[in-house]
Design an enzyme around this catalytic site. Structure first.
Site, PDB file in Angstrom:
ATOM      1  N   GLU A 241     -32.317  40.403  53.692  1.00 16.13           N
ATOM      2  CA  GLU A 241     -32.482  41.629  52.910  1.00 16.13           C
ATOM      3  C   GLU A 241     -31.149  41.972  52.256  1.00 16.13           C
ATOM      4  O   GLU A 241     -30.102  41.949  52.910  1.00 16.13           O
ATOM      5  CB  GLU A 241     -32.908  42.814  53.794  1.00 16.13           C
ATOM      6  CG  GLU A 241     -33.045  44.103  52.963  1.00 16.13           C
ATOM      7  CD  GLU A 241     -33.485  45.329  53.760  1.00 16.13           C
ATOM      8  OE1 GLU A 241     -33.681  45.230  54.991  1.00 16.13           O
ATOM      9  OE2 GLU A 241     -33.614  46.401  53.121  1.00 16.13           O
TER      10      GLU A 241
ATOM     11  N   ASN B 105     -34.573  45.983  47.756  1.00 20.63           N
ATOM     12  CA  ASN B 105     -35.176  47.315  47.858  1.00 20.63           C
ATOM     13  C   ASN B 105     -35.429  47.907  46.475  1.00 20.63           C
ATOM     14  O   ASN B 105     -34.571  47.846  45.605  1.00 20.63           O
ATOM     15  CB  ASN B 105     -34.236  48.248  48.628  1.00 20.63           C
ATOM     16  CG  ASN B 105     -34.141  47.865  50.093  1.00 20.63           C
ATOM     17  OD1 ASN B 105     -35.071  48.075  50.855  1.00 20.63           O
ATOM     18  ND2 ASN B 105     -33.015  47.273  50.470  1.00 20.63           N
TER      19      ASN B 105
ATOM     20  N   GLU C  70     -39.071  45.237  48.455  1.00 19.02           N
ATOM     21  CA  GLU C  70     -39.309  46.201  49.533  1.00 19.02           C
ATOM     22  C   GLU C  70     -39.458  47.575  48.901  1.00 19.02           C
ATOM     23  O   GLU C  70     -38.531  48.080  48.279  1.00 19.02           O
ATOM     24  CB  GLU C  70     -38.134  46.227  50.525  1.00 19.02           C
ATOM     25  CG  GLU C  70     -38.162  45.068  51.477  1.00 19.02           C
ATOM     26  CD  GLU C  70     -37.126  45.190  52.600  1.00 19.02           C
ATOM     27  OE1 GLU C  70     -36.608  46.301  52.862  1.00 19.02           O
ATOM     28  OE2 GLU C  70     -36.832  44.148  53.199  1.00 19.02           O
TER      29      GLU C  70
ATOM     30  N   ASP D 195     -41.556  49.211  53.154  1.00 15.49           N
ATOM     31  CA  ASP D 195     -40.421  49.484  54.024  1.00 15.49           C
ATOM     32  C   ASP D 195     -40.735  50.648  54.960  1.00 15.49           C
ATOM     33  O   ASP D 195     -41.544  51.514  54.616  1.00 15.49           O
ATOM     34  CB  ASP D 195     -39.228  49.862  53.142  1.00 15.49           C
ATOM     35  CG  ASP D 195     -37.908  49.455  53.761  1.00 15.49           C
ATOM     36  OD1 ASP D 195     -37.892  49.067  54.940  1.00 15.49           O
ATOM     37  OD2 ASP D 195     -36.898  49.528  53.048  1.00 15.49           O
TER      38      ASP D 195
ATOM     39  N   GLU E  56     -37.658  45.886  62.022  1.00 19.49           N
ATOM     40  CA  GLU E  56     -36.251  46.145  61.674  1.00 19.49           C
ATOM     41  C   GLU E  56     -35.573  46.992  62.744  1.00 19.49           C
ATOM     42  O   GLU E  56     -36.231  47.654  63.553  1.00 19.49           O
ATOM     43  CB  GLU E  56     -36.149  46.814  60.297  1.00 19.49           C
ATOM     44  CG  GLU E  56     -36.706  48.202  60.247  1.00 19.49           C
ATOM     45  CD  GLU E  56     -36.504  48.872  58.893  1.00 19.49           C
ATOM     46  OE1 GLU E  56     -36.212  48.200  57.895  1.00 19.49           O
ATOM     47  OE2 GLU E  56     -36.645  50.099  58.848  1.00 19.49           O
TER      48      GLU E  56
HETATM   49  P1  C2E Z   1     -33.509  50.303  54.791  1.00 20.76           P
HETATM   50  O1  C2E Z   1     -34.027  49.557  53.629  1.00 20.76           O
HETATM   51  O2  C2E Z   1     -34.483  50.795  55.815  1.00 20.76           O
HETATM   52  O3  C2E Z   1     -32.433  49.345  55.436  1.00 20.76           O
HETATM   53  C1  C2E Z   1     -32.193  49.222  56.807  1.00 20.76           C
HETATM   54  C2  C2E Z   1     -30.995  50.045  57.220  1.00 20.76           C
HETATM   55  O4  C2E Z   1     -30.810  49.896  58.647  1.00 20.76           O
HETATM   56  C3  C2E Z   1     -29.698  49.588  56.597  1.00 20.76           C
HETATM   57  O5  C2E Z   1     -28.871  50.739  56.417  1.00 20.76           O
HETATM   58  C4  C2E Z   1     -29.125  48.650  57.662  1.00 20.76           C
HETATM   59  O6  C2E Z   1     -27.714  48.501  57.568  1.00 20.76           O
HETATM   60  C5  C2E Z   1     -29.516  49.365  58.911  1.00 20.76           C
HETATM   61  N1  C2E Z   1     -29.675  48.475  60.064  1.00 20.76           N
HETATM   62  C6  C2E Z   1     -29.845  47.132  60.100  1.00 20.76           C
HETATM   63  N2  C2E Z   1     -29.982  46.671  61.357  1.00 20.76           N
HETATM   64  C7  C2E Z   1     -29.911  47.752  62.175  1.00 20.76           C
HETATM   65  C8  C2E Z   1     -29.996  47.943  63.613  1.00 20.76           C
HETATM   66  O7  C2E Z   1     -30.173  47.020  64.394  1.00 20.76           O
HETATM   67  N3  C2E Z   1     -29.883  49.226  64.063  1.00 20.76           N
HETATM   68  C9  C2E Z   1     -29.695  50.282  63.225  1.00 20.76           C
HETATM   69  N4  C2E Z   1     -29.580  51.492  63.761  1.00 20.76           N
HETATM   70  N5  C2E Z   1     -29.607  50.144  61.874  1.00 20.76           N
HETATM   71  C10 C2E Z   1     -29.732  48.896  61.355  1.00 20.76           C
HETATM   72  P2  C2E Z   1     -28.018  50.910  55.076  1.00 20.76           P
HETATM   73  O8  C2E Z   1     -27.479  49.585  54.661  1.00 20.76           O
HETATM   74  O9  C2E Z   1     -27.083  52.037  55.305  1.00 20.76           O
HETATM   75  O10 C2E Z   1     -29.096  51.363  54.001  1.00 20.76           O
HETATM   76  C11 C2E Z   1     -29.758  52.569  54.082  1.00 20.76           C
HETATM   77  C12 C2E Z   1     -30.911  52.659  53.126  1.00 20.76           C
HETATM   78  O11 C2E Z   1     -30.459  52.712  51.779  1.00 20.76           O
HETATM   79  C13 C2E Z   1     -31.843  51.459  53.177  1.00 20.76           C
HETATM   80  O12 C2E Z   1     -32.688  51.597  54.300  1.00 20.76           O
HETATM   81  C14 C2E Z   1     -32.558  51.593  51.853  1.00 20.76           C
HETATM   82  O13 C2E Z   1     -33.601  52.530  51.921  1.00 20.76           O
HETATM   83  C15 C2E Z   1     -31.458  52.150  50.972  1.00 20.76           C
HETATM   84  N6  C2E Z   1     -30.879  51.066  50.160  1.00 20.76           N
HETATM   85  C16 C2E Z   1     -29.844  50.231  50.438  1.00 20.76           C
HETATM   86  N7  C2E Z   1     -29.601  49.395  49.397  1.00 20.76           N
HETATM   87  C17 C2E Z   1     -30.523  49.698  48.462  1.00 20.76           C
HETATM   88  C18 C2E Z   1     -30.801  49.184  47.139  1.00 20.76           C
HETATM   89  O14 C2E Z   1     -30.174  48.252  46.628  1.00 20.76           O
HETATM   90  N8  C2E Z   1     -31.847  49.786  46.462  1.00 20.76           N
HETATM   91  C19 C2E Z   1     -32.582  50.797  47.006  1.00 20.76           C
HETATM   92  N9  C2E Z   1     -33.579  51.319  46.266  1.00 20.76           N
HETATM   93  N10 C2E Z   1     -32.348  51.289  48.227  1.00 20.76           N
HETATM   94  C20 C2E Z   1     -31.331  50.751  48.949  1.00 20.76           C
HETATM   95 CA    CA Z   2     -35.323  47.943  53.191  1.00 19.23          CA
HETATM   96 CA    CA Z   3     -36.367  49.834  56.384  1.00 20.99          CA
HETATM   97 CA    CA Z   4     -34.901  53.373  55.818  1.00 20.98          CA
END
Ligand code: C2E
Ligand code: CA
Ligand code: CA
Ligand code: CA
Length: 279
Positions: free
Chosen positions: A58, A117, A149, A179, A236
């Site tokens: 991802e 995403n 996603e 997602d 996830e």
């Molecule tokens: P998401 O798509 O639900 O991504 C999963 C989030 O959980 C990510 O946070 C990831 O770093 C984190 N994560 C992964 N493994 C674990 C784990 O084992 N435990 C816990 N507690 N967390 C874990 P991140 O990277 O801070 O991203 C937050 C959200 O921001 C993403 O949630 C997504 O909704 C959004 N996002 C990030 N990049 C993009 C993008 O390029 N476009 C869009 N539209 N949304 C994005």
């Molecule tokens: Ca995602």
């Molecule tokens: Ca997610």
């Molecule tokens: Ca999320």
């Protein structure tokens, strides 16, 4: 400004002003040269718990802002949505990612699925998918290696254009995942309205494994639901061995989470996964 009498003003105003300033600094960056301003991305592995193999990644956006430092994607994606910058941001991201996987295809025979995403507003956008498909052609990316996603920032409301775009994606072989399934706006009704091929089980369910019987029951029925409509599944936020074992015992064996790996910088990902003899 509105007349908000009383002492609450004293606290309220400076905070609002600071937030407005912060937002306008971010907004300025969104409208400029993203790469030069520190925007980049990480990749988090998805692992098959049965074989231990890497099955996909991802893409997660990151922004090391020159003035504000590390920004959460939750903050800047939301702002990009509100300020009309989500299309150029996502197109920029896609260009970077496609160029990278093309390079890896040449070097390492890359054949893994890459999930990107996308917010609901993109999915109904008449121009976005046009440029998405053109970009895929330009970099000669196999559609079957791409996954969308659908993120939960806003409700994905039904529109003929959204359905048309997603059906077109599906007919090309692009995978379409919901997602954070089971939370917020990510609802069961999506399954009947749109051509969904995959469900991502939200980490809030995974975290309660071994702690809350009701959540475990919901989790089991989500897995059952996905399986019975022939959707693929990924869990996830898998952090503990116990979670992986429970999921595996209940027929969900694709995992993403800190137990396996955190989101990695592109160079880290390449060194760890692609330059190993196993790939
Ligand atoms: P998401 O798509 O639900 O991504 C999963 C989030 O959980 C990510 O946070 C990831 O770093 C984190 N994560 C992964 N493994 C674990 C784990 O084992 N435990 C816990 N507690 N967390 C874990 P991140 O990277 O801070 O991203 C937050 C959200 O921001 C993403 O949630 C997504 O909704 C959004 N996002 C990030 N990049 C993009 C993008 O390029 N476009 C869009 N539209 N949304 C994005
Ligand atoms: Ca995602
Ligand atoms: Ca997610
Ligand atoms: Ca999320």
């Amino acid at each position: 400004a509105k007349n908000v009498g009383g002492s609450s003003c004293v606290f309220f105003r400076p905070k609002m002003k600071a937030l407005r300033n912060r937002n306008s600094v971010i907004e300025e960056g969104l409208g400029g040269d993203l790469k030069a301003n520190g925007f980049h991305y990480t990749m988090q592995p998805q692992i098959d718990g049965n074989s231990g193999n890497l099955t996909g990644v991802e893409v997660l956006s990151r922004w090391t802002h020159p003035k504000l430092g590390e920004l959460s994607p939750l903050e800047f994606i939301q702002l990009a949505e509100e300020t009309g910058n989500i299309v150029p941001l996502t197109s920029h991201l896609l260009t970077e990612v496609f160029a990278q996987i093309k390079e890896w295809e040449k070097q390492f025979g890359w054949n893994l699925r890459t999930a990107i995403n996308m917010t609901p507003s993109l999915l109904g956008n008449p121009d976005f998918f046009d440029s998405f498909f053109k970009l895929m052609d330009r970099y000669k990316i196999k559609p079957s290696l791409i996954e969308i996603e659908i993120t939960e920032q806003a409700e994905l409301t039904y529109s003929p254009k959204t359905l048309e775009n997603l059906l077109l994606c599906k007919s090309k072989g692009i995978s379409i995942a919901i997602d954070d399934f089971g939370t917020g706006f990510s609802m069961i009704s999506y399954l009947t309205h749109f051509p969904i091929t995959k469900i991502k089980i939200d980490k809030s369910f995974v975290q309660k494994i071994g702690q809350d019987r009701k959540s475990e029951a919901v989790l089991k029925s989500l897995i059952h639901l996905a399986t019975s409509i022939e959707c693929e599944l990924v869990a996830e936020g898998v952090e503990r061995r116990e979670e992986a074992e429970f999921l595996q015992a209940n027929n969900c064996s694709i995992f993403q989470g800190y137990l396996y790996d955190k989101p990695l910088k592109v160079s880290e990902f390449e060194a760890k996964y692609l330059q190993s003899p196993l790939f």
